[in-house]
Design a protein around this motif. Structure first.
Motif, mmCIF file in Angstrom:
data_model
loop_
_atom_site.group_PDB
_atom_site.id
_atom_site.type_symbol
_atom_site.label_atom_id
_atom_site.label_comp_id
_atom_site.label_asym_id
_atom_site.label_seq_id
_atom_site.Cartn_x
_atom_site.Cartn_y
_atom_site.Cartn_z
ATOM 1 N N MET A 82 -8.182 -9.412 -26.094
ATOM 2 C CA MET A 82 -7.400 -9.777 -24.917
ATOM 3 C C MET A 82 -8.230 -9.640 -23.643
ATOM 4 O O MET A 82 -8.158 -10.489 -22.742
ATOM 5 N N ILE A 83 -9.038 -8.577 -23.564
ATOM 6 C CA ILE A 83 -9.901 -8.393 -22.400
ATOM 7 C C ILE A 83 -10.908 -9.537 -22.293
ATOM 8 O O ILE A 83 -11.158 -10.079 -21.212
ATOM 9 N N VAL A 84 -11.479 -9.934 -23.443
ATOM 10 C CA VAL A 84 -12.421 -11.056 -23.454
ATOM 11 C C VAL A 84 -11.724 -12.337 -23.005
ATOM 12 O O VAL A 84 -12.267 -13.118 -22.205
ATOM 13 N N ALA A 85 -10.511 -12.574 -23.496
ATOM 14 C CA ALA A 85 -9.775 -13.786 -23.133
ATOM 15 C C ALA A 85 -9.439 -13.801 -21.651
ATOM 16 O O ALA A 85 -9.510 -14.855 -20.996
ATOM 17 N N LEU A 86 -9.067 -12.655 -21.106
ATOM 18 C CA LEU A 86 -8.771 -12.597 -19.674
ATOM 19 C C LEU A 86 -10.015 -12.952 -18.859
ATOM 20 O O LEU A 86 -9.945 -13.714 -17.889
ATOM 21 N N ALA A 130 -11.629 -11.764 -14.826
ATOM 22 C CA ALA A 130 -12.611 -10.769 -15.253
ATOM 23 C C ALA A 130 -12.306 -9.402 -14.654
ATOM 24 O O ALA A 130 -12.071 -9.284 -13.451
ATOM 25 N N PRO A 131 -12.304 -8.352 -15.479
ATOM 26 C CA PRO A 131 -12.146 -7.002 -14.941
ATOM 27 C C PRO A 131 -13.410 -6.568 -14.207
ATOM 28 O O PRO A 131 -14.497 -7.083 -14.466
ATOM 29 N N PHE A 132 -13.271 -5.642 -13.287
ATOM 30 C CA PHE A 132 -14.403 -5.044 -12.607
ATOM 31 C C PHE A 132 -14.607 -3.630 -13.122
ATOM 32 O O PHE A 132 -13.646 -2.892 -13.352
ATOM 33 N N GLY A 133 -15.870 -3.238 -13.282
ATOM 34 C CA GLY A 133 -16.198 -1.880 -13.686
ATOM 35 C C GLY A 133 -16.999 -1.178 -12.619
ATOM 36 O O GLY A 133 -17.740 -1.814 -11.853
ATOM 37 N N VAL A 149 -10.890 -1.821 -13.104
ATOM 38 C CA VAL A 149 -9.635 -2.407 -12.662
ATOM 39 C C VAL A 149 -9.475 -3.728 -13.393
ATOM 40 O O VAL A 149 -10.449 -4.465 -13.589
ATOM 41 N N LEU A 150 -8.260 -4.025 -13.815
ATOM 42 C CA LEU A 150 -7.996 -5.212 -14.630
ATOM 43 C C LEU A 150 -6.680 -5.843 -14.198
ATOM 44 O O LEU A 150 -5.673 -5.155 -14.017
ATOM 45 N N GLY A 151 -6.714 -7.155 -14.020
ATOM 46 C CA GLY A 151 -5.498 -7.882 -13.653
ATOM 47 C C GLY A 151 -5.616 -9.336 -14.054
ATOM 48 O O GLY A 151 -6.577 -9.740 -14.715
#
Length: 225
Positions: free
Chosen positions: A15-19, A25-28, A40-42
């Motif tokens: 799911m993270i890859v698909a987002l 894209a999440p930020f690290g 952070v992920l949205g």
């Protein structure tokens, strides 16, 4: 995720890859040794305001918290959204956690325009197990520079315990009563163009007033698109 919420209903890796592939894209945040210490992920969402980013998760490793990592991640999320032509970010937070209220409403300058009692239903993760999942819904106007908003002298107030997790540990009955009182107050005060515009750290209190004019105009314009 595990360090913050425990090994509970983790977001699947695919799911993270698909987002990320779909533009979400999440930020690290990484330390000097390239260790991931926060994220952070949205994802993109649409509501009455129009197109926005719904920020679902933000966390840092326990020994790296309260050092500005979350704030830096929110600024990165803001920059990404503006680059994509998105001018609003939304998320939810527990109104009982005063520290988060200050970051969201004070440092970032967001407002809270909705309250949802038991928003997620029963939760069993480390942070929320045994708690009713009450949430304030945040609206962050990205066209405004981050920072506290001023509240009028006649702003309504809703106070919360300055350290709810400590109260919950020390006196669960008092914590439950405080949550009920806060929920009832927010339900009665929010609405009719009144939003939470600020958080007073000294009094540990939400300040509610008429929705800021610039934000109201922005919201109306977005909803009409």
């Amino acid at each position: 995720m595990i360090a913050t919420w425990g090994n509970h209903q983790l977001l699947p890796r695919e799911m993270i890859v698909a987002l990320g592939e779909s533009g979400n894209a999440p930020f690290g945040a990484f330390d000097d040794e390239d260790l991931l210490v926060g994220y952070v992920l949205g994802w993109a969402g649409v509501d009455a305001v129009g197109l926005h980013i719904h920020s679902h998760m933000l966390a840092a490793l326990p020994d790296r918290r309260h050092r500005g990592i979350g704030y830096a991640l929110k600024l990165a999320q803001r920059a990404q959204a503006l680059e994509q032509g998105v001018h609003v970010v939304r998320w939810t937070f527990d109104p009982m956690v005063a520290r988060n209220a200050w970051v969201n409403l004070g440092k970032l300058g967001a407002v809270a325009d909705r309250f949802r009692r038991d928003f997620y239903g029963v939760m069993t993760d480390t942070l929320n197990d045994g708690e009713r999942s009450d949430r304030l819904v945040v609206l962050w106007d990205l066209d405004r520079e981050p920072g506290p908003r001023s509240a009028p002298d006649d702003a309504a107030t809703v106070t919360v315990p300055p350290d709810y997790p400590e109260l919950r540990e020390r006196n669960p009955d008092a914590a439950r009563a405080a949550r009920d009182e806060t929920a009832a107050a927010l339900e009665s005060q929010l609405g009719a163009d009144r939003v939470v515009v600020a958080f007073d750290r000294d009094r540990s209190a939400y300040l509610l007033a008429e929705e800021p004019g610039a934000l109201r105009r922005s919201t109306t314009n977005e909803a009409g698109r």
